[in-house]
Design an enzyme around this catalytic site. Structure first.
Site, PDB file in Angstrom:
ATOM      1  N   TRP A 175       0.859  -1.171   0.000  1.00  0.00           N
ATOM      2  CA  TRP A 175       0.000   0.000   0.000  1.00  0.00           C
ATOM      3  C   TRP A 175       0.909   1.240   0.000  1.00  0.00           C
ATOM      4  CZ3 TRP A 175      -2.110   2.820   4.725  1.00  0.00           C
ATOM      5  CH2 TRP A 175      -3.142   3.689   4.360  1.00  0.00           C
TER       6      TRP A 175
ATOM      7  N   ASP B 281      -0.414  -5.552   9.335  1.00  0.00           N
ATOM      8  CA  ASP B 281      -1.452  -4.604   8.929  1.00  0.00           C
ATOM      9  C   ASP B 281      -2.699  -5.425   8.595  1.00  0.00           C
ATOM     10  OD1 ASP B 281      -3.114  -2.708   7.852  1.00  0.00           O
ATOM     11  OD2 ASP B 281      -1.654  -1.906   6.424  1.00  0.00           O
TER      12      ASP B 281
ATOM     13  N   ALA C 115      -6.306  -4.770   7.686  1.00  0.00           N
ATOM     14  CA  ALA C 115      -7.301  -3.747   7.320  1.00  0.00           C
ATOM     15  C   ALA C 115      -8.560  -4.359   6.707  1.00  0.00           C
ATOM     16  CB  ALA C 115      -6.689  -2.741   6.360  1.00  0.00           C
TER      17      ALA C 115
ATOM     18  N   LYS D  29     -13.278  -0.911   6.836  1.00  0.00           N
ATOM     19  CA  LYS D  29     -13.892  -1.731   5.791  1.00  0.00           C
ATOM     20  C   LYS D  29     -14.892  -2.720   6.374  1.00  0.00           C
ATOM     21  CE  LYS D  29     -10.514   0.366   3.935  1.00  0.00           C
ATOM     22  NZ  LYS D  29      -9.410   0.603   3.186  1.00  0.00           N
TER      23      LYS D  29
HETATM   24  C1  LMR Z   1      -6.966   1.889  -0.507  1.00  0.00           C
HETATM   25  O1  LMR Z   1      -5.890   1.295  -0.559  1.00  0.00           O
HETATM   26  O2  LMR Z   1      -7.569   2.274  -1.516  1.00  0.00           O
HETATM   27  C2  LMR Z   1      -7.603   2.147   0.827  1.00  0.00           C
HETATM   28  O3  LMR Z   1      -6.840   1.605   1.850  1.00  0.00           O
HETATM   29  C3  LMR Z   1      -7.961   3.544   1.053  1.00  0.00           C
HETATM   30  C4  LMR Z   1      -6.797   4.447   1.243  1.00  0.00           C
HETATM   31  O4  LMR Z   1      -6.821   5.205   2.210  1.00  0.00           O
HETATM   32  O5  LMR Z   1      -5.862   4.442   0.435  1.00  0.00           O
END
Ligand code: LMR
Length: 392
Positions: free
Chosen positions: A127, A208, A210, A243
């Site tokens: 991410w 992590d 999420a 989420k």
């Molecule tokens: C994403 O990866 O799209 C989500 O986790 C939202 C974000 O805050 O980036």
């Protein structure tokens, strides 16, 4: 002073939201930011959340501060949901945080406080906000291979070869389930191997989590985190309720620290200290709703049922998209979409192909060709498949 500021790079995911809003075309499709959408394109407030909000409005008598670590009942309920009975609670400290990002930020600040020279290992890819925060905090960073661009699965040999280079005390960030951005995940046997390797290396895992409940189910998605939690002397877990409870804007998350029982007081004190330095008391509304849902049998059952509907709808869309791509491309090269789990799949398209999909077809995805599966519905699946077939 302000003339000393340099322009900051735009967040690629958030930038897409703006671009999509400004696109005037009727048939545009948003597969960008990781927000769940139902078949009508709405991000609904979950039934149990609505019910808890109504009840809260009726019974809440004060908005005075709770505790610096957050409401103890929230921390306890979340710890139970994430860890089950994997570790003894006398080893577990926790703080409520503003969302999963808040938890990650606090985790990294704690690491920096305790071990400023530690290297933080991130999967390649990961991410984009992970490296961004690590860099912002001025910490050392390294990458381990993760994604096989050929198979669009996990490059497991690469994972093991790179994690073999981890030094004692280094921090390894692991996605507990539903890898973002790829959608490719380690299986149970691979998790065992990764954990065994990292234990011998003396690594400190930062998990992590999420998307618990979005992959294989609420319990199944916690299995890897629980394995990690019980295998290492020290573990950090940053979890999000954005989420799985659909309460994105309420900013609800938790940072869990697991260590030696006799160090729990100091660990908890440091987590509290970091909350106080960064925002003092954590936000409460979302955390309170989560607590009410997890503590009430009927609300919990309804929430779990709706979460399961969400999960199964994404699985259905995966299967439909894989089938449609088979038809449209006359090949099995996109079959991996059905095997991936969670909200995302990285399709393996080039940046130029992603731009063409946006400009020629009004289809928005992240530049690395990550799609949000929940952005699709029965009508748009064949449209996406045909558009992809036209650019590859
Ligand atoms: C994403 O990866 O799209 C989500 O986790 C939202 C974000 O805050 O980036």
């Amino acid at each position: 002073m302000f003339d000393q500021l340099k322009a900051q790079p735009q967040d690629k995911i958030l930038q897409l939201i703006q671009m999509f809003r400004e696109d005037g075309r009727d048939g545009k499709i948003d597969l960008g930011v990781g927000v769940y959408k139902d078949a009508t394109g709405l991000t609904p407030v979950m039934r149990a959340v609505k019910a808890a909000e109504k009840k809260l409005w009726e019974v809440e008598t004060t908005k005075t501060y709770t505790a610096l670590a957050g409401e103890p009942a929230y921390n306890a309920a979340m710890t139970k949901m994430i860890l089950g009975y994997a570790v003894s609670l006398d080893r577990v400290a926790s703080v409520s945080t503003p969302g999963g990002t808040g938890a990650l930020r606090q985790a990294l600040e704690l690491i920096k406080l305790a071990s400023p020279e530690a290297t933080v290992w991130l999967s390649a890819p990961t991410w984009p906000n992970h490296p961004s925060i690590v860099k912002y905090l001025g910490m050392k960073m390294a990458e381990y291979r993760y994604f096989d661009a050929e198979t669009r699965g996990v490059d497991f040999a690469g994972v093991m070869a790179d994690l073999a280079k981890v030094a004692p005390g280094d921090v390894v960030l692991l996605h507990g389930c539903c890898h973002n951005p790829t959608g490719a995940n380690l299986d149970a046997a691979q998790w065992e191997q990764v954990v065994a390797l990292l234990v011998t290396k003396g690594a400190i895992p930062l998990v992590d989590l999420a998307y618990q409940g979005f992959g294989d189910g609420l319990e199944a998605d916690a299995a890897a985190t629980r394995l990690v939690a019980k295998s290492f002397p020290e573990v950090l877990i940053a979890a999000s309720c954005s989420k799985n409870f659909g309460i994105y804007r309420e900013r609800t998350g938790i940072l869990i620290g697991i260590g030696a029982a006799d160090g729990k007081g100091v660990l908890q004190g440091n987590l509290n200290f970091l909350n106080r330095q960064n925002y003092s008391f954590p936000p409460d509304h979302g955390a309170r709703l989560v607590t009410m849902i997890l503590e009430d049998d009927a609300l919990r059952a309804d929430w779990m049922a709706e979460l399961e509907e969400v999960r199964l709808s994404m699985l259905g869309l995966r299967k439909a998209l894989a089938d449609a791509l088979r038809l449209a491309t006359n090949s099995d090269r996109f079959d991996f979409v059905a095997d991936h789990r969670g909200m995302f799949s990285r399709l393996g398209l080039t940046e130029a192909q992603v731009i063409r999909l946006r400009e020629e077809h009004g289809i928005y995805m992240v530049g690395d060709s990550r799609i949000n599966i929940a952005g699709l519905n029965a009508r748009t699946v064949p449209i996406l498949a045909a558009a992809i077939a036209s650019v590859v």
